[in-house]
Write a protein that holds these residues in place. Structure first.
Motif, PDB file in Angstrom:
ATOM      1  N   GLU A 298       0.823  -1.212   0.000  1.00  0.00           N
ATOM      2  CA  GLU A 298       0.000   0.000   0.000  1.00  0.00           C
ATOM      3  C   GLU A 298       0.854   1.259   0.000  1.00  0.00           C
ATOM      4  OE1 GLU A 298      -3.445  -0.732   2.631  1.00  0.00           O
ATOM      5  OE2 GLU A 298      -3.748   1.434   2.571  1.00  0.00           O
ATOM      6  N   SER A 299       1.963   1.243   0.743  1.00  0.00           N
ATOM      7  CA  SER A 299       2.790   2.451   0.832  1.00  0.00           C
ATOM      8  C   SER A 299       3.433   2.751  -0.520  1.00  0.00           C
ATOM      9  CB  SER A 299       3.865   2.294   1.913  1.00  0.00           C
ATOM     10  OG  SER A 299       4.625   1.136   1.628  1.00  0.00           O
ATOM     11  N   THR A 300       3.904   1.714  -1.197  1.00  0.00           N
ATOM     12  CA  THR A 300       4.460   1.908  -2.539  1.00  0.00           C
ATOM     13  C   THR A 300       3.401   2.547  -3.439  1.00  0.00           C
ATOM     14  OG1 THR A 300       5.588  -0.193  -2.209  1.00  0.00           O
ATOM     15  CG2 THR A 300       5.696   0.766  -4.416  1.00  0.00           C
ATOM     16  N   VAL A 375       3.775   9.489 -17.965  1.00  0.00           N
ATOM     17  CA  VAL A 375       4.263   8.983 -16.685  1.00  0.00           C
ATOM     18  C   VAL A 375       5.786   9.066 -16.661  1.00  0.00           C
ATOM     19  CG1 VAL A 375       2.322   7.431 -16.303  1.00  0.00           C
ATOM     20  CG2 VAL A 375       4.331   6.634 -17.575  1.00  0.00           C
ATOM     21  N   SER A 376       6.320   8.950 -15.478  1.00  0.00           N
ATOM     22  CA  SER A 376       7.770   9.029 -15.317  1.00  0.00           C
ATOM     23  C   SER A 376       8.455   7.831 -15.975  1.00  0.00           C
ATOM     24  CB  SER A 376       8.117   9.064 -13.829  1.00  0.00           C
ATOM     25  OG  SER A 376       7.758   7.833 -13.260  1.00  0.00           O
ATOM     26  N   THR A 377       9.741   8.008 -16.259  1.00  0.00           N
ATOM     27  CA  THR A 377      10.510   6.905 -16.842  1.00  0.00           C
ATOM     28  C   THR A 377      10.530   5.701 -15.921  1.00  0.00           C
ATOM     29  OG1 THR A 377      11.938   8.671 -17.595  1.00  0.00           O
ATOM     30  CG2 THR A 377      12.654   6.422 -18.077  1.00  0.00           C
ATOM     31  N   GLN A 378      10.606   5.991 -14.583  1.00  0.00           N
ATOM     32  CA  GLN A 378      10.620   4.849 -13.657  1.00  0.00           C
ATOM     33  C   GLN A 378       9.375   3.991 -13.796  1.00  0.00           C
ATOM     34  OE1 GLN A 378      11.573   7.979 -12.523  1.00  0.00           O
ATOM     35  NE2 GLN A 378      12.736   7.752 -10.599  1.00  0.00           N
ATOM     36  N   VAL A 379       8.208   4.663 -13.859  1.00  0.00           N
ATOM     37  CA  VAL A 379       6.955   3.900 -13.967  1.00  0.00           C
ATOM     38  C   VAL A 379       6.957   3.097 -15.273  1.00  0.00           C
ATOM     39  CG1 VAL A 379       4.451   4.073 -14.239  1.00  0.00           C
ATOM     40  CG2 VAL A 379       5.620   5.465 -12.524  1.00  0.00           C
ATOM     41  N   MET A 380       7.376   3.776 -16.367  1.00  0.00           N
ATOM     42  CA  MET A 380       7.393   3.095 -17.653  1.00  0.00           C
ATOM     43  C   MET A 380       8.291   1.853 -17.588  1.00  0.00           C
ATOM     44  SD  MET A 380       7.851   4.774 -21.376  1.00  0.00           S
ATOM     45  CE  MET A 380       9.617   4.648 -21.575  1.00  0.00           C
ATOM     46  N   VAL A 383       6.655  -0.920 -15.493  1.00  0.00           N
ATOM     47  CA  VAL A 383       5.602  -1.616 -16.238  1.00  0.00           C
ATOM     48  C   VAL A 383       6.219  -2.544 -17.288  1.00  0.00           C
ATOM     49  CG1 VAL A 383       3.654  -1.306 -17.798  1.00  0.00           C
ATOM     50  CG2 VAL A 383       3.913   0.195 -15.827  1.00  0.00           C
ATOM     51  N   SER A 384       7.234  -2.042 -17.995  1.00  0.00           N
ATOM     52  CA  SER A 384       7.831  -2.838 -19.072  1.00  0.00           C
ATOM     53  C   SER A 384       8.478  -4.110 -18.544  1.00  0.00           C
ATOM     54  CB  SER A 384       8.883  -2.016 -19.822  1.00  0.00           C
ATOM     55  OG  SER A 384       8.281  -0.883 -20.379  1.00  0.00           O
ATOM     56  N   ILE A 385       9.280  -3.954 -17.507  1.00  0.00           N
ATOM     57  CA  ILE A 385       9.954  -5.130 -16.946  1.00  0.00           C
ATOM     58  C   ILE A 385       8.927  -6.148 -16.447  1.00  0.00           C
ATOM     59  CG2 ILE A 385      11.453  -5.942 -15.075  1.00  0.00           C
ATOM     60  CD1 ILE A 385      12.950  -3.265 -15.303  1.00  0.00           C
ATOM     61  N   THR A 386       7.920  -5.631 -15.712  1.00  0.00           N
ATOM     62  CA  THR A 386       6.900  -6.548 -15.187  1.00  0.00           C
ATOM     63  C   THR A 386       6.179  -7.267 -16.315  1.00  0.00           C
ATOM     64  OG1 THR A 386       6.551  -4.955 -13.422  1.00  0.00           O
ATOM     65  CG2 THR A 386       4.936  -6.736 -13.632  1.00  0.00           C
ATOM     66  N   LEU A 387       5.828  -6.511 -17.357  1.00  0.00           N
ATOM     67  CA  LEU A 387       5.101  -7.114 -18.475  1.00  0.00           C
ATOM     68  C   LEU A 387       5.895  -8.275 -19.074  1.00  0.00           C
ATOM     69  CD1 LEU A 387       2.625  -7.050 -20.307  1.00  0.00           C
ATOM     70  CD2 LEU A 387       3.735  -5.296 -21.690  1.00  0.00           C
ATOM     71  N   ILE A 431       5.516  -9.496  -8.852  1.00  0.00           N
ATOM     72  CA  ILE A 431       6.619  -8.967  -9.649  1.00  0.00           C
ATOM     73  C   ILE A 431       6.502  -7.449  -9.777  1.00  0.00           C
ATOM     74  CG2 ILE A 431       7.680  -8.999 -11.947  1.00  0.00           C
ATOM     75  CD1 ILE A 431       6.499 -11.844 -12.267  1.00  0.00           C
ATOM     76  N   TYR A 432       5.305  -6.999 -10.070  1.00  0.00           N
ATOM     77  CA  TYR A 432       5.062  -5.571 -10.293  1.00  0.00           C
ATOM     78  C   TYR A 432       5.544  -4.737  -9.107  1.00  0.00           C
ATOM     79  CZ  TYR A 432       2.308  -1.538 -11.999  1.00  0.00           C
ATOM     80  OH  TYR A 432       1.894  -0.328 -12.474  1.00  0.00           O
ATOM     81  N   PHE A 433       5.069  -5.108  -7.922  1.00  0.00           N
ATOM     82  CA  PHE A 433       5.396  -4.282  -6.763  1.00  0.00           C
ATOM     83  C   PHE A 433       6.839  -4.451  -6.330  1.00  0.00           C
ATOM     84  CE2 PHE A 433       0.715  -4.262  -6.277  1.00  0.00           C
ATOM     85  CZ  PHE A 433       0.549  -2.889  -6.342  1.00  0.00           C
ATOM     86  N   GLU A 434       7.387  -5.635  -6.531  1.00  0.00           N
ATOM     87  CA  GLU A 434       8.801  -5.820  -6.203  1.00  0.00           C
ATOM     88  C   GLU A 434       9.665  -4.924  -7.088  1.00  0.00           C
ATOM     89  OE1 GLU A 434      10.944  -7.220  -4.011  1.00  0.00           O
ATOM     90  OE2 GLU A 434       9.055  -7.337  -2.884  1.00  0.00           O
ATOM     91  N   VAL A 435       9.376  -4.945  -8.385  1.00  0.00           N
ATOM     92  CA  VAL A 435      10.132  -4.101  -9.310  1.00  0.00           C
ATOM     93  C   VAL A 435       9.905  -2.633  -8.972  1.00  0.00           C
ATOM     94  CG1 VAL A 435      10.425  -3.429 -11.724  1.00  0.00           C
ATOM     95  CG2 VAL A 435      10.022  -5.819 -11.136  1.00  0.00           C
ATOM     96  N   ALA A 436       8.650  -2.281  -8.703  1.00  0.00           N
ATOM     97  CA  ALA A 436       8.322  -0.885  -8.410  1.00  0.00           C
ATOM     98  C   ALA A 436       9.064  -0.394  -7.168  1.00  0.00           C
ATOM     99  CB  ALA A 436       6.821  -0.738  -8.224  1.00  0.00           C
ATOM    100  N   SER A 437       9.058  -1.199  -6.106  1.00  0.00           N
ATOM    101  CA  SER A 437       9.695  -0.728  -4.875  1.00  0.00           C
ATOM    102  C   SER A 437      11.199  -0.590  -5.074  1.00  0.00           C
ATOM    103  CB  SER A 437       9.350  -1.635  -3.691  1.00  0.00           C
ATOM    104  OG  SER A 437       9.633  -2.969  -4.031  1.00  0.00           O
ATOM    105  N   LYS A 438      11.783  -1.386  -5.953  1.00  0.00           N
ATOM    106  CA  LYS A 438      13.213  -1.240  -6.265  1.00  0.00           C
ATOM    107  C   LYS A 438      13.458   0.025  -7.081  1.00  0.00           C
ATOM    108  CE  LYS A 438      14.925  -5.041  -4.455  1.00  0.00           C
ATOM    109  NZ  LYS A 438      13.672  -5.709  -4.177  1.00  0.00           N
ATOM    110  N   LEU A 439      12.634   0.238  -8.098  1.00  0.00           N
ATOM    111  CA  LEU A 439      12.923   1.299  -9.065  1.00  0.00           C
ATOM    112  C   LEU A 439      12.415   2.673  -8.624  1.00  0.00           C
ATOM    113  CD1 LEU A 439      12.327  -0.246 -12.603  1.00  0.00           C
ATOM    114  CD2 LEU A 439      14.478   0.308 -11.471  1.00  0.00           C
TER     115      LEU A 439
END
Lengths: 442, 442
Positions: A298-300, A375-380, A383-387, A431-439
């Motif tokens: 939730e915090s992410t 959206v920011s490059t990080q979000v992009m 999303v790409s890595i997760t996809l 995967i999505y949130f793990e990648v997101a919290s890293k990036l």
């Protein structure tokens, strides 16, 4: 359509027209006719056409008709019914009626075979086979066999193939009636078609359908443990089995339990709802997983709410990619091309396919985000890595699950439906949130 | 398995064993044997078994074999091939080979019928029918017809039913060979089975499968516009059609284009990826909708991030509920129980089913939230209301879409797959955030 009375000319007309009809169509009409109209038609129909029509009626119509018929008419009707039709009918009727028919109406000579047929399990080959066939020992001359055919009272469509056994009655093959006629001076062996595909009465009926499909057989022989012929299943019945299995598969995929031949419009809404609810509840409960994951991160999500916008896309892509893989693998499993032993090969293959598909999707998705979202490059990047990873993993899981199911004797189509979606959803979110919290939240 | 040489006894053994095999199994073995081993078997096989085996080989094996055979052997092989097998073969071979075969190897008398068969569209009845059948005018005596059978050089399995026409060659029905034998002094009419189910060579092959299924026919007659018999389709081929259609349906549901009989393990990963990518891209693009909706309500989501946790559950429940409805309706559509005219009835029925299912799901979900999650009453209420409405609307859409597709001549199974998921997802999210913004951000 339902009338009160007919004059003599109308009766003649009716008799002529209904005796030209197909029992399937007749049975459909019987279902909506009044008792009076049915009674007239029963009188006018040829005996064998009446029996064929009767065999196709719904359970309740059968009960109605038996109740109205005279003792003699029931005996006549039963005499005309083939053993397999009779058994199907007995299985539908109420127990007291079955007892009465068995004890008073079915000829004594037929009772042992009827009892035997009644004993085969549901959906077994024995439960659908016909016991009306002609066989002859290979030591007989062609002339003798032809005599047997001429004197037989079997239906003509059961005399197209004559089954040939050795002298201890073991099945050797079959001959075509036409070949008997054309080779009257030869011996049987010269026109014999050897048989090496047989089924047991206790096999699942699906096996008959598969055999008929693979070898384009027009009759599939059923043998006992001694390889003696005890019945046959014609190809056109195998089609019925295929359709049943097809409906079962489709229903498994979409999580509908209890598949019957029931009419959709006539079954009560509550009953349909009951048939559908189990899977929906299972999915609801398992969705607890996805809920947990989202809440855990939730915090992410709070720092970057826009991440939520891509959750549906990621989940759907994963789910679709996974079902595509499982559908293909189920088909390959069905024709015997893959099985549990080749699971590693399949997984590797799906991983590679997933890579190609994933790369293409990521590319298109980047274009889409570039032109339509801001959206920011990080979000992009997230999303790409997760996809990419999601699609690859979904393909592997989708390819793997049906093989595992098959190994544990579970119908693999069960895996192609809601189960795979739930698993893939969970994986995608993790995967999505793990990648997101890293990036994003560095 | 591939050997270098055989001695004379081994050759005899081999000859005996391969001539007892089924062409289906032989063809499978041919695919993996060395050219030398194949050459030996071609010499040892009976002519007709060789032809049946050849007809089942893959395109490349056929080309290989034709290249190695002598002129005489090719002529013999072609002579043994039935017209339908020959046509299938010609359709697979490279154009220059086809020209050569047509001009130099196919007997002149057969060329017109071959050319005609080549002209039928893909997946039409004409493209799968057999033109080897026996017919006789109704004015003939039974003895004359029996003579015709005895002198016929058709395969015996084509002589089980003899088709009967009137004197202007219009199809009237058929007689069984066995009935001819048993009623040699009677006239044809007494043993004639009238026919009122025929198909046209230009009909879709699916129609044959449906007829064979509905009427349990063992041979389906194909007629021209004048009702003259031009071919037949045996039930066992109808099974092949069913399986094709089944694969097509399953593939539509899961968005895999280009369904062929190709082997899964042998087709390149890139080609499989290509077959699967189209649908995934469509879903990706349409997922833009769900993304838009979530972004539009970003502020709602930001004030109550926990809402995101229920998005997957709501979307999956809606998607599953919708596919269940569409699966059932497609089945009812297939057997002709519903069509576009009954769309309102279907929608009303699904609305009611959706209500029952929805209420049950809401109840279970409230229990789940109560015991496992800790969220505000507003969130719980929002989720419950959305769940009920989503399930109801999904059922209605799922029941409606296949009927609309059918009306516009689109294969309804296309609707059971990704399309319905996307539509339902969008609807679910819209309802969710609308309810949320009313209840939470008052």
């Amino acid at each position: 359509m339902n009338r009160e009375r007919y004059d003599i000319n109308e009766i003649k007309e009716l008799q002529k027209s209904i005796n030209l009809m197909d029992p399937v169509d007749l049975a459909e009409i019987f279902e909506i006719l009044s008792p009076y109209e049915i009674a007239i038609r029963i009188k006018l129909l040829n005996k064998d056409l009446l029996a064929d029509t009767f065999a196709l009626l719904s359970r309740s119509k059968k009960v109605d008709i038996i109740k109205t018929l005279s003792r003699e008419s029931i005996m006549e009707l039963i005499k005309e019914l083939d053993e397999d039709e009779l058994v199907d009918t007995l299985q539908e009727l109420p127990a007291n009626m079955v007892g009465k028919l068995m004890n008073h109406f079915i000829e004594e000579g037929r009772r042992p075979i009827i009892n035997e047929l009644l004993g085969y399990p549901d959906e077994s080959v024995g439960s659908i086979m016909s016991v009306n066939f002609m066989s002859a020992k290979i030591s007989r001359s062609i002339k003798e066999i032809l005599d047997k055919v001429v004197n037989s009272d079997l239906d003509a469509n059961k005399l197209e193939q004559i089954w040939i056994t050795d002298n201890s009655l073991k099945l050797k093959g079959f001959v075509y009636l036409a070949d008997l006629l054309r080779n009257i001076e030869q011996n049987i062996e010269s026109i014999l078609h050897p048989i090496n595909k047989t089924v047991s009465a206790y096999d699942d009926q699906e096996i008959v359908a598969k055999l008929a499909f693979r070898y384009d057989l027009s009759e599939i022989p059923v043998v006992d443990s001694e390889n003696r012929l005890i019945g046959t299943v014609p190809a056109e019945w195998a089609i019925d089995v295929m359709v049943d299995e097809y409906n079962e598969d489709i229903s498994n995929i979409h999580g509908i339990t209890d598949i019957e031949d029931d009419s959709y419009m006539e079954v009560s809404n509550l009953k349909i709802a009951k048939n559908r609810i189990t899977w929906l509840i299972i999915c609801l409960i398992t969705a607890t997983m996805t809920g947990f994951i989202i809440k855990r991160y939730e915090s992410t999500l709070a720092t970057s709410v826009v991440l939520a916008a891509y959750i549906p896309m990621l989940m759907d892509s994963g789910g679709n990619a996974g079902s595509q893989a499982s559908t293909t693998v189920i088909r390959a499993l069905y024709i015997g091309e893959v099985d549990y032993h080749t699971i590693l090969k399949v997984m590797l293959k799906e991983l590679k396919i997933g890579f190609y598909v994933g790369i293409a999707l990521v590319f298109i998705n980047i274009l889409r985000i570039f032109f339509m979202d801001s959206v920011s490059t990080q979000v992009m990047l997230t999303v790409s890595i997760t996809l990419l990873i999601t699609v690859m993993i979904s393909k592997v899981i989708g390819g793997m699950l049906p093989l595992i199911a098959d190994k544990f004797k579970i119908d693999p189509t069960v895996m192609a439906g809601p189960i795979i979606t739930t698993i893939v959803d969970t994986v995608a979110l993790l995967i999505y949130f793990e990648v997101a919290s890293k990036l994003i939240n560095l």
